[in-house]
Scaffold this motif. Structure first.
Motif, short mmCIF file in Angstrom:
data_model
loop_
_atom_site.label_atom_id
_atom_site.label_comp_id
_atom_site.label_asym_id
_atom_site.label_seq_id
_atom_site.Cartn_x
_atom_site.Cartn_y
_atom_site.Cartn_z
N TRP A 192 -5.02 -8.24 -5.57
CA TRP A 192 -3.96 -9.13 -5.08
C TRP A 192 -2.75 -9.08 -6.01
O TRP A 192 -1.60 -9.12 -5.54
CB TRP A 192 -4.47 -10.57 -4.99
N GLU A 193 -2.97 -8.99 -7.30
CA GLU A 193 -1.86 -8.91 -8.24
C GLU A 193 -1.08 -7.61 -8.06
O GLU A 193 0.16 -7.60 -8.06
CB GLU A 193 -2.39 -9.01 -9.67
N GLU A 196 0.95 -7.85 -4.92
CA GLU A 196 2.15 -8.66 -5.12
C GLU A 196 3.25 -7.86 -5.83
O GLU A 196 4.44 -7.97 -5.50
CB GLU A 196 1.79 -9.91 -5.92
N ASN A 199 4.77 -5.51 -3.32
CA ASN A 199 5.67 -6.24 -2.42
C ASN A 199 6.97 -6.59 -3.10
O ASN A 199 8.05 -6.53 -2.48
CB ASN A 199 4.97 -7.51 -1.92
N THR A 200 6.93 -6.92 -4.39
CA THR A 200 8.17 -7.24 -5.12
C THR A 200 9.07 -6.01 -5.22
O THR A 200 10.29 -6.11 -5.03
CB THR A 200 7.82 -7.74 -6.53
N GLY A 255 6.07 -11.61 2.75
CA GLY A 255 5.22 -11.85 1.58
C GLY A 255 3.76 -11.66 1.91
O GLY A 255 3.39 -11.01 2.92
N THR A 256 2.90 -12.24 1.09
CA THR A 256 1.45 -12.08 1.28
C THR A 256 0.99 -12.76 2.56
O THR A 256 0.06 -12.28 3.23
CB THR A 256 0.71 -12.67 0.08
#
Length: 361
Positions: A192-193, A196, A199-200, A255-256
């Motif tokens: 998940w990290e 993220e 995605n950033t 986002g997520t």
């Protein structure tokens, strides 16, 4: 300037009668003697007071002109108004032009916009202290699902109620209404990290692309106003374009949560030229056919070769000529383009370089 003021008033949340351009111009012509103009100034000052922690305010009306002038000048001084003529003109009663009153409104609107920007930068830091953000999201979910808010229930119980409510809603829907999710496996904390971070990076890349496209749009629309016919319609063009332009945001909101909500139909790519897409993008401009345009050339096969800068080279010929640089000579050998006069055998009149005398051979 009128259109800029109207756009600024809409952005700061004003909903009064002065959003009409004709009413705004009429109020500006009346100045401090107009009730609508003074009411707008009072509203802007009331919005600025809590944001900028102002001491001055406007409470007098046009019926008490001296007090109104004193309060208005004091407000402008506290806001450090860069237009000295406005402050002194209001205080002395010499501000009589419509453009001056419009300039005053533009200054107050710009100050309120800047105050909103500064305030919005500070508010998220205050709101995210503790678990306020998570609590707000849970309240939004429960309000959307029409669940009763319970302050005594623990977090596990709240999520259990949310899951049961969603399952009840899904059972009432047709089987083919919701497709299978794209993400079907559970991810670890490290995954998940990483997701993220990906995605950033993608959000930053697409933000750059959005800004470039928005800038190209602004430049294109601006070029439409260069013609003489369009210069007299700048205000109407701005009224039609600015509301739609402000709705375009440079940063996306993916986002997520969007990843978890994505379904398999997201993988179905639809061309922009397809019939379903053209139903929303077709317009009258597409039906205009361009006529014959002048031929601007540019085809290499039709371009003539440039002339030679020097004469073509020739082989030496027996008996003189054959090209060369220096002329002269009693036997005519190395004639050509030099000082010998006639090209070729060097006959005719020659010239001695040392004496300068001309002899005939």
């Amino acid at each position: 300037m009128e259109c800029d003021i109207l756009d600024s008033l809409e952005q700061v949340g004003y909903e009064g009668s002065l959003l009409d351009e004709s009413v705004l111009v009429k109020a500006a012509e009346g100045g401090l003697g107009s009730t609508d103009y003074v009411s707008l100034c009072m509203w802007l000052a009331s919005q600025l007071k809590p944001l900028c922690d102002l001491e001055e305010s406007i409470s007098s009306g046009p019926d008490d002109m001296s007090s109104l002038q004193f309060e208005m000048s004091g407000l402008l001084k506290e806001l450090h108004c860069p237009h000295d003529g406005l402050v002194s003109g209001i205080l002395q009663g010499d501000l009589l032009k419509k453009t001056d009153y419009l300039k005053l409104l533009m200054f107050l609107c710009s100050e309120l916009q800047a105050a909103h920007v500064v305030h919005n930068r500070l508010v998220p830091d205050m709101d995210h202290e503790g678990d306020n953000s998570t609590e707000h999201d849970l309240q939004t979910i429960m309000k959307t699902l029409a669940l009763p808010e319970s302050t005594q229930q623990d977090v596990a119980g709240i999520f259990s109620d949310i899951e049961n409510k969603i399952n009840d809603i899904l059972r009432d829907l047709p089987a083919e209404n919701i497709e299978e999710p794209v993400l079907k496996s559970s991810l670890s904390s490290e995954q998940w990290e990483k997701l993220e971070n990906i995605n950033t990076a993608l959000a930053s890349e697409y933000e750059c692309r959005r800004r470039m496209l928005i800038k190209r749009l602004d430049v294109t629309v601006q070029s439409f106003g260069w013609s003489e016919r369009a210069k007299v319609r700048v205000d109407s063009m701005a009224r039609a374009y600015q509301p739609k332009r402000h709705s375009l945001l440079a940063r996306g909101s993916v986002g997520t949560a969007e990843l978890l909500a994505a379904r398999e139909d997201i993988c179905n790519l639809v061309k922009t030229s397809s019939g379903s897409s053209r139903e929303n993008t077709a317009c009258a401009v597409n039906k205009i056919l361009m006529g014959n345009v002048p031929d601007r050339g540019g085809r290499p096969s039709e371009i003539e070769a440039p002339r030679a800068e020097m004469p073509a080279w020739q082989k030496r010929r027996d008996g003189g000529g054959g090209g060369g640089w220096r002329g002269g000579g009693d036997k005519g050998g190395r004639g050509g383009w030099g000082r010998g006069g006639v090209r070729g055998g060097g006959g005719g009149r020659g010239c001695d370089r040392h004496t300068g005398k001309k002899d005939r051979y």
